[in-house]
Design an enzyme around this catalytic site. Structure first.
Site, PDB file in Angstrom:
ATOM      1  N   ASP A  76       0.841  -1.206   0.000  1.00  0.00           N
ATOM      2  CA  ASP A  76       0.000   0.000   0.000  1.00  0.00           C
ATOM      3  C   ASP A  76       0.875   1.254   0.000  1.00  0.00           C
ATOM      4  O   ASP A  76       2.095   1.178   0.107  1.00  0.00           O
ATOM      5  CB  ASP A  76      -0.951  -0.012   1.213  1.00  0.00           C
ATOM      6  N   HIS A 122       2.064  -8.818  -3.811  1.00  0.00           N
ATOM      7  CA  HIS A 122       0.985  -7.844  -3.569  1.00  0.00           C
ATOM      8  C   HIS A 122       1.674  -6.506  -3.335  1.00  0.00           C
ATOM      9  O   HIS A 122       2.030  -6.147  -2.211  1.00  0.00           O
ATOM     10  CB  HIS A 122       0.157  -8.261  -2.348  1.00  0.00           C
ATOM     11  N   ASP A 154       2.200 -17.507  -4.937  1.00  0.00           N
ATOM     12  CA  ASP A 154       2.746 -16.334  -5.625  1.00  0.00           C
ATOM     13  C   ASP A 154       1.619 -15.672  -6.414  1.00  0.00           C
ATOM     14  O   ASP A 154       1.544 -15.781  -7.637  1.00  0.00           O
ATOM     15  CB  ASP A 154       3.899 -16.766  -6.546  1.00  0.00           C
ATOM     16  N   GLU A 166       2.564 -10.187   0.226  1.00  0.00           N
ATOM     17  CA  GLU A 166       2.798  -8.743   0.179  1.00  0.00           C
ATOM     18  C   GLU A 166       4.287  -8.499   0.405  1.00  0.00           C
ATOM     19  O   GLU A 166       5.050  -9.443   0.676  1.00  0.00           O
ATOM     20  CB  GLU A 166       1.947  -8.019   1.252  1.00  0.00           C
TER      21      GLU A 166
HETATM   22  O1  G3I Z   1       1.203 -12.924  16.924  1.00  0.00           O
HETATM   23  C1  G3I Z   1       0.154 -13.843  16.643  1.00  0.00           C
HETATM   24  C2  G3I Z   1       0.590 -15.236  16.991  1.00  0.00           C
HETATM   25  O2  G3I Z   1       0.815 -15.331  18.366  1.00  0.00           O
HETATM   26  C3  G3I Z   1      -0.483 -16.219  16.539  1.00  0.00           C
HETATM   27  O3  G3I Z   1      -0.043 -17.520  16.746  1.00  0.00           O
HETATM   28  C4  G3I Z   1      -0.788 -16.016  15.061  1.00  0.00           C
HETATM   29  C5  G3I Z   1      -1.895 -16.910  14.561  1.00  0.00           C
HETATM   30  O4  G3I Z   1      -2.513 -16.377  13.427  1.00  0.00           O
HETATM   31  O5  G3I Z   1      -1.163 -14.682  14.842  1.00  0.00           O
HETATM   32  C6  G3I Z   1      -0.192 -13.749  15.186  1.00  0.00           C
HETATM   33  O6  G3I Z   1      -0.692 -12.484  14.919  1.00  0.00           O
HETATM   34  C7  G3I Z   1      -0.740 -12.057  13.584  1.00  0.00           C
HETATM   35  C8  G3I Z   1       0.184 -10.875  13.472  1.00  0.00           C
HETATM   36  O7  G3I Z   1       0.040 -10.299  12.240  1.00  0.00           O
HETATM   37  C9  G3I Z   1       1.652 -11.304  13.636  1.00  0.00           C
HETATM   38  O8  G3I Z   1       2.487 -10.204  13.666  1.00  0.00           O
HETATM   39  C10 G3I Z   1      -2.158 -11.719  13.227  1.00  0.00           C
HETATM   40  O9  G3I Z   1      -2.926 -12.896  13.159  1.00  0.00           O
HETATM   41  C11 G3I Z   1      -2.187 -10.999  11.909  1.00  0.00           C
HETATM   42  O10 G3I Z   1      -3.497 -10.590  11.586  1.00  0.00           O
HETATM   43  C12 G3I Z   1      -1.250  -9.825  11.946  1.00  0.00           C
HETATM   44  O11 G3I Z   1      -1.123  -9.306  10.696  1.00  0.00           O
HETATM   45  C13 G3I Z   1      -0.620  -7.991  10.520  1.00  0.00           C
HETATM   46  C14 G3I Z   1      -1.425  -7.381   9.383  1.00  0.00           C
HETATM   47  O12 G3I Z   1      -0.902  -6.134   9.035  1.00  0.00           O
HETATM   48  C15 G3I Z   1      -2.899  -7.214   9.718  1.00  0.00           C
HETATM   49  O13 G3I Z   1      -3.064  -6.325  10.755  1.00  0.00           O
HETATM   50  C16 G3I Z   1       0.850  -8.091  10.132  1.00  0.00           C
HETATM   51  O14 G3I Z   1       1.639  -8.465  11.263  1.00  0.00           O
HETATM   52  C17 G3I Z   1       1.342  -6.751   9.607  1.00  0.00           C
HETATM   53  O15 G3I Z   1       2.641  -6.938   9.075  1.00  0.00           O
HETATM   54  C18 G3I Z   1       0.416  -6.213   8.528  1.00  0.00           C
HETATM   55  O16 G3I Z   1       0.831  -4.960   8.156  1.00  0.00           O
HETATM   56  C19 G3I Z   1       0.268  -4.383   6.991  1.00  0.00           C
HETATM   57  C20 G3I Z   1      -0.226  -3.006   7.374  1.00  0.00           C
HETATM   58  O17 G3I Z   1      -1.301  -3.135   8.271  1.00  0.00           O
HETATM   59  C21 G3I Z   1      -0.636  -2.198   6.147  1.00  0.00           C
HETATM   60  N1  G3I Z   1       0.421  -2.186   5.167  1.00  0.00           N
HETATM   61  C22 G3I Z   1       0.823  -3.506   4.742  1.00  0.00           C
HETATM   62  C23 G3I Z   1       1.351  -4.303   5.920  1.00  0.00           C
HETATM   63  C24 G3I Z   1       1.892  -5.657   5.495  1.00  0.00           C
HETATM   64  O18 G3I Z   1       0.928  -6.577   5.178  1.00  0.00           O
HETATM   65  O1  9MR Z   2      -3.392  -3.723  -0.022  1.00  0.00           O
HETATM   66  C1  9MR Z   2      -3.716  -3.844   1.350  1.00  0.00           C
HETATM   67  C2  9MR Z   2      -2.523  -4.389   2.110  1.00  0.00           C
HETATM   68  O2  9MR Z   2      -1.478  -3.458   2.078  1.00  0.00           O
HETATM   69  C3  9MR Z   2      -2.901  -4.749   3.527  1.00  0.00           C
HETATM   70  O3  9MR Z   2      -1.862  -5.470   4.140  1.00  0.00           O
HETATM   71  C4  9MR Z   2      -4.142  -5.582   3.558  1.00  0.00           C
HETATM   72  C5  9MR Z   2      -4.610  -5.900   4.960  1.00  0.00           C
HETATM   73  O4  9MR Z   2      -4.840  -4.771   5.688  1.00  0.00           O
HETATM   74  O5  9MR Z   2      -5.193  -4.948   2.862  1.00  0.00           O
HETATM   75  C6  9MR Z   2      -4.908  -4.720   1.502  1.00  0.00           C
HETATM   76  O6  9MR Z   2      -6.003  -4.081   0.922  1.00  0.00           O
HETATM   77  C7  9MR Z   2      -7.107  -4.908   0.678  1.00  0.00           C
HETATM   78  C8  9MR Z   2      -8.233  -4.539   1.635  1.00  0.00           C
HETATM   79  O7  9MR Z   2      -7.880  -4.848   2.969  1.00  0.00           O
HETATM   80  C9  9MR Z   2      -9.484  -5.291   1.269  1.00  0.00           C
HETATM   81  N1  9MR Z   2      -9.830  -5.028  -0.120  1.00  0.00           N
HETATM   82  C10 9MR Z   2      -8.794  -5.439  -1.063  1.00  0.00           C
HETATM   83  C11 9MR Z   2      -7.506  -4.718  -0.779  1.00  0.00           C
HETATM   84  C12 9MR Z   2      -6.389  -5.242  -1.696  1.00  0.00           C
HETATM   85  O8  9MR Z   2      -6.591  -4.869  -2.971  1.00  0.00           O
END
Ligand code: G3I
Ligand code: 9MR
Length: 588
Positions: free
Chosen positions: A187, A512, A554, A563
């Site tokens: 993003d 992604h 992929d 991503e």
């Molecule tokens: O830490 C727990 C772990 O204890 C457990 O066993 C496991 C089971 O699913 O989950 C773990 O937590 C996860 C966490 O990431 C780990 O760091 C959550 O389920 C998972 O939903 C969470 O995802 C985060 C995601 O955003 C959704 O919030 C990612 O860490 C984080 O890197 C990602 O970040 C996004 C930004 O919001 C937006 N930009 C892109 C970026 C990368 O995807």
């Molecule tokens: O592109 C977004 C990515 O950077 C985030 O990690 C992810 C989870 O927050 O969300 C992606 O955006 C999606 C949105 O959450 C739901 N609609 C589709 C988007 C991707 O095209």
């Protein structure tokens, strides 16, 4: 007539599908022999993991099919997560540089690879150059970006203060300028919490290996200005971070963001309103930590950057003070959206426990100022856990900095340094315990629980932790296992992919990542690390297998497994560059 045309169309469709299918599935030897697709250093350990069902002979062959080394596969002592034993081809004893393939009887040929010094140099450089490709507020010119040149996106010189961030001095709708920075991930938003750990990893790479990093030229606009390119690149984000502090009170906005995620479009087409939203304690402390670290590093460049170090330290201290007065302002996006508008639905990085952020910021301020009041103010060792770093767990970043700089801190009266060192080594020892009996012989594949969203960064952060242990102890065993995790990222793994775009024989091709999807160039932007296997499928894209280390696809819609993100690329950059810098130490 119509029938014939229909049959012809069906045949053409069948042929196209067959071709696509043939292209997407590697030949079986290449698929079943899992190895670092870049290759090996001449004098280090070299192994491939073979998905076979019995012990067999293998040979190392030159490009002209000449056998230069023969060996026998060895069965793993433990099963992989899928329940199978693997077979290990060990060709450590063969050290001659050149181009090779591995042939396993009954299985076939591996991808080609090389044995050479500096075998990871290209990946190491690219993993830092990747940050140039994801810069906001600058056009990417052909001479630096090649076929990935693109127009400037997100000048961010007119950003609105969101209602959640309004203050007397800066009421809702106040326009501020907050240019530069790296896009967070796939993003186009910019998040302080995630910038914190990412910027730290790159600055630490310089702090640990200044001599090597001075030799790395990345062909970026600032190259040749007297500052090492790693630092030039890091400055692009650091200068953005500085603009995220409210000069009136020292608090730091949690993020600079659109209200919602964009479609898969190029940066210059993504022109919706940008906001800075609510200040948070986590963002403010991460900012304080990075600015304190930056202050001691940029102090080494008084001629090139005469005032930067002082500004960073001032900003850090001001942020620290804000956090003392506001120790528990969490970022809870759902709660925020109930009170304020417009609704913000982009990434939240909403950490619920910020005691580790206090530890990190206090540690960096202590190291930079040598004043132990910071580490006295907080409980620096609340328990004996050593949690692997991630965006929401930053305790060890502080410990790394204290240990790295401990020679200068001995006279400060802070008595806990020996204990911290002991814990770091115990942590590393625990990480490597039992690895030699596992199926892939890597630290990352020791635990199923490592396979979360961004699992490849778990591998990279484990590698970084092991290198910290090596720097402290000079015990080469830690380096060996750090290199194994790099082997994992580059192909010795459960999916057979090389997870770094642009490198290896079977790299990630469809991350992604908005520019890689939208730019019309077949190849994705190079040097980016895919998130990696994650059976969670939070994106609802079905992965081919839910075996933890195989749960990868992929596919450019699969944001939970494919991503890219700055906090994943930065520890990769640390690991790959540290391994290059230390290659002669790893050798047996
Ligand atoms: O830490 C727990 C772990 O204890 C457990 O066993 C496991 C089971 O699913 O989950 C773990 O937590 C996860 C966490 O990431 C780990 O760091 C959550 O389920 C998972 O939903 C969470 O995802 C985060 C995601 O955003 C959704 O919030 C990612 O860490 C984080 O890197 C990602 O970040 C996004 C930004 O919001 C937006 N930009 C892109 C970026 C990368 O995807
Ligand atoms: O592109 C977004 C990515 O950077 C985030 O990690 C992810 C989870 O927050 O969300 C992606 O955006 C999606 C949105 O959450 C739901 N609609 C589709 C988007 C991707 O095209």
């Amino acid at each position: 007539m119509f029938k014939r045309a229909f049959i012809a169309t069906c045949i053409a469709f069948f042929l196209i599908c067959t071709k696509l299918f043939a292209q997407s599935l590697p030949d079986s030897g290449q698929f079943k022999i899992r190895l670092n697709q870049m290759g090996f250093y001449p004098a280090t350990h070299k192994i491939a993991i073979v998905l076979a069902d019995k012990e067999a002979g293998f040979s190392l062959q030159t490009a002209d099919k000449h056998n230069v080394f023969k060996g026998k596969l060895r069965k793993s002592l433990k099963r992989d997560f899928a329940g199978n034993y693997t077979f290990i081809a060990d060709f450590l004893d063969y050290k001659k540089p050149g181009n090779y393939i591995l042939n396993v009887s009954g299985i076939g040929n591996s991808y080609p690879f090389i044995i050479s010094s500096s075998v990871h140099k290209k990946v190491a450089d690219a993993s830092i150059k990747a940050f140039y490709f994801i810069r906001a507020s600058i056009p990417l010119e052909g001479k630096f970006a090649g076929k990935w040149k693109r127009a400037e996106g997100h000048p961010d010189d007119k950003v609105l203060v969101h209602s959640s961030a309004a203050s007397t001095e800066r009421p809702e709708g106040t326009v501020i300028s907050s240019p530069r920075g790296w896009y967070d991930a796939g993003d186009y938003n910019k998040y302080i919490v995630n910038s914190g750990i990412s910027t730290y990893a790159l600055l630490s790479l310089y702090e640990d290996f200044p001599a090597y990093m001075k030799t790395v030229n990345l062909n970026i606009p600032e190259s040749g200005n007297g500052i090492p390119d790693l630092l030039n690149e890091t400055l692009w984000n650091l200068r953005w971070m500085l603009t995220m502090q409210d000069p009136n009170d020292g608090g730091v906005y949690h993020k600079l963001t659109n209200a919602a995620f964009d479609k898969m479009i190029m940066p210059d087409s993504a022109i919706t309103t940008r906001y800075v939203v609510q200040k948070s304690t986590a963002a403010t402390l991460d900012f304080a930590a990075v600015m304190a670290q930056a202050a001691r590093i940029f102090k080494q460049f008084p001629k090139e950057l005469p005032e930067l170090a002082d500004s960073c330290l001032k900003a850090s201290l001001k942020a620290w003070d804000w956090a003392q007065k506001n120790p528990d302002v969490l970022y809870n996006q759902n709660a925020m959206n109930q009170k304020f508008s417009p609704q913000i639905t982009t990434g939240d990085y909403g950490d619920r426990n910020i005691s580790d952020e206090f530890i990190w910021a206090a540690s960096e301020l202590f190291v930079t100022t040598q004043d132990d009041q910071y580490v006295r103010k907080i409980n620096i060792m609340p328990d004996d856990n050593m949690p692997l770093p991630s965006w929401n767990q930053v305790r060890l970043l502080g410990y790394y900095s204290i240990i790295r700089n401990s020679d200068h801190l001995n006279s400060t009266g802070f008595k806990e340094i020996p204990e911290l060192k002991k814990r770091l080594l115990a942590f590393a020892d625990n990480m490597i315990k039992g690895i030699d009996s596992t199926a892939y012989q890597t630290v990352i594949q020791k635990r199923k629980s490592n396979f979360i969203w961004g699992s490849n960064a778990v591998a990279a952060n484990e590698g970084m932790a092991l290198i910290q242990a090596y720097q402290l102890s000079h015990d080469k065993k830690y380096l060996k296992y750090a290199l194994d995790n790099l082997d994992y990222i580059l192909g010795r793994n459960g999916s057979g992919y090389c997870y770094v775009t642009g490198y290896g024989s079977r790299p990630t091709m469809h991350p992604h990542h908005r520019p890689s999807v939208a730019d019309g160039v077949v190849d994705p932007i190079p040097g980016l690390l895919a998130g990696g296997p994650n059976p969670g499928m939070q994106d609802h894209i079905k992965v081919p297998s839910i075996v933890p280390d195989e749960a990868y696809i992929d596919n450019d819609q699969a944001y939970a497994a494919n991503e890219i993100a700055i906090n994943w690329n930065a520890p990769l950059a640390y690991l790959a560059n540290a391994i290059e810098a230390l290659q002669n130490d790893i050798s047996n």
